[in-house]
Write a protein that holds these residues in place. Structure first.
Motif, PDB file in Angstrom:
ATOM      1  N   THR A   8      -9.067  -0.335  10.010  1.00 56.14           N
ATOM      2  CA  THR A   8      -9.798  -0.444   8.861  1.00 56.14           C
ATOM      3  C   THR A   8      -9.655   0.650   7.694  1.00 56.14           C
ATOM      4  N   GLY A   9      -9.448   1.896   8.304  1.00 56.85           N
ATOM      5  CA  GLY A   9      -8.958   3.089   7.480  1.00 56.85           C
ATOM      6  C   GLY A   9      -7.721   2.927   7.143  1.00 56.85           C
TER       7      GLY A   9
ATOM      8  N   GLU B  83     -11.667   0.743  13.938  1.00 63.19           N
ATOM      9  CA  GLU B  83     -11.952   1.533  12.787  1.00 63.19           C
ATOM     10  C   GLU B  83     -10.570   2.342  12.221  1.00 63.19           C
TER      11      GLU B  83
ATOM     12  N   GLU C  32      -6.077   0.039   6.437  1.00 60.89           N
ATOM     13  CA  GLU C  32      -6.078  -0.934   5.303  1.00 60.89           C
ATOM     14  C   GLU C  32      -6.656  -0.462   4.031  1.00 60.89           C
ATOM     15  N   ASN C  33      -7.844   0.330   4.269  1.00 64.97           N
ATOM     16  CA  ASN C  33      -8.374   0.863   2.795  1.00 64.97           C
ATOM     17  C   ASN C  33      -7.687   2.027   2.112  1.00 64.97           C
ATOM     18  N   ALA C  34      -6.598   2.641   2.681  1.00 65.29           N
ATOM     19  CA  ALA C  34      -5.893   3.601   2.315  1.00 65.29           C
ATOM     20  C   ALA C  34      -4.789   3.150   1.237  1.00 65.29           C
ATOM     21  N   SER C  35      -4.184   3.883   0.406  1.00 68.54           N
ATOM     22  CA  SER C  35      -3.073   3.426  -0.371  1.00 68.54           C
ATOM     23  C   SER C  35      -2.281   4.698  -1.064  1.00 68.54           C
TER      24      SER C  35
ATOM     25  N   ARG D  44       0.760  -1.342   0.050  1.00 68.25           N
ATOM     26  CA  ARG D  44       0.030   0.071   0.195  1.00 68.25           C
ATOM     27  C   ARG D  44       0.625   1.106   0.052  1.00 68.25           C
TER      28      ARG D  44
END
Length: 220
Positions: free
Chosen positions: A154-155, A151, A157-160, A96
């Protein structure tokens, strides 16, 4: 008549001598009893003497048990989930992160903290304490020592790309600050030499990484 008196006198002397002998024998017997009595006390004292080595052994055992205290246990039980979460965060970086510096930092964090988790777990096992379970516990402890919430994880993990680099760096600074605080508590309150040594290493290495991350964010 004179002869009879002489005989009586001799008899009286012999009787007196016999009485004296009996008295002396009685005194001697009494002395023996006294000696035996003292010997008895000596034996009693002597029999109580072995309790000293046994007391020393007991003191040594207590000293051995006292090589760690509640602060050491709290440090190990707190730092294990803390390190696990840092490793979990670091594992997200290769796929990521955009910055080579962030990827390198993540690799260094994992390389340093994985072995420390094993060492901390070994201490707890040797002390007869439970090793914290893996999984949800890592996130449930987020109020302590800069731990991330589910949370926040999760944020991340969803970022790149650049967004991941910024989020990772900001969250890891907070995470490291929590670890440094925990390590300082261990150094102040702990009793286990190796745990206090590890705490010192955590303070040094993670303080240096905080400076590095602040520089990456332009805050240096």
């Amino acid at each position: 008549m004179i002869r009879k008196r002489s005989l009586m006198h001799r008899t009286a002397v012999v009787a007196a001598a016999g009485t004296t002998a009996l008295v002396l024998a009685a005194c001697a017997g009494s002395g023996d009893d006294g000696s035996a009595g003292h010997g008895g006390h000596a034996a009693t004292a002597s029999s109580s003497a072995p309790s000293s080595p046994s007391a020393s052994a007991s003191a040594s055992a207590s000293a051995a048990q006292g090589q760690h205290n509640a602060a050491d246990v709290a440090f190990a039980k707190g730092m294990i989930p803390h390190h696990r979460q840092a490793v979990e965060m670091a594992d997200l970086a290769p796929g990521r992160a955009r910055s080579a510096e962030v990827k390198k930092l993540a690799a260094d964090i994992k390389k340093a903290q994985d072995p420390e988790i094993r060492t901390l777990s070994g201490w707890l096992t040797s002390w007869g304490e439970d090793v914290p379970a893996e999984g949800a516990m890592d996130h449930s402890a987020h109020g302590m020592g800069g731990m991330m919430t589910a949370e926040e994880m999760t944020g991340l993990e969803n970022a790149s790309g650049t967004a991941f680099d910024t989020a990772f760096t900001e969250l890891m600074i907070k995470h490291h600050e929590g670890a440094v605080e925990m390590a300082r508590t261990e150094q102040a309150d702990g009793a286990h030499g190796p745990a206090k040594k590890m705490a010192g290493e955590i303070i040094d290495s993670q303080s240096a990484e905080i400076e590095q991350m602040n520089a990456l964010l332009g805050k240096g």
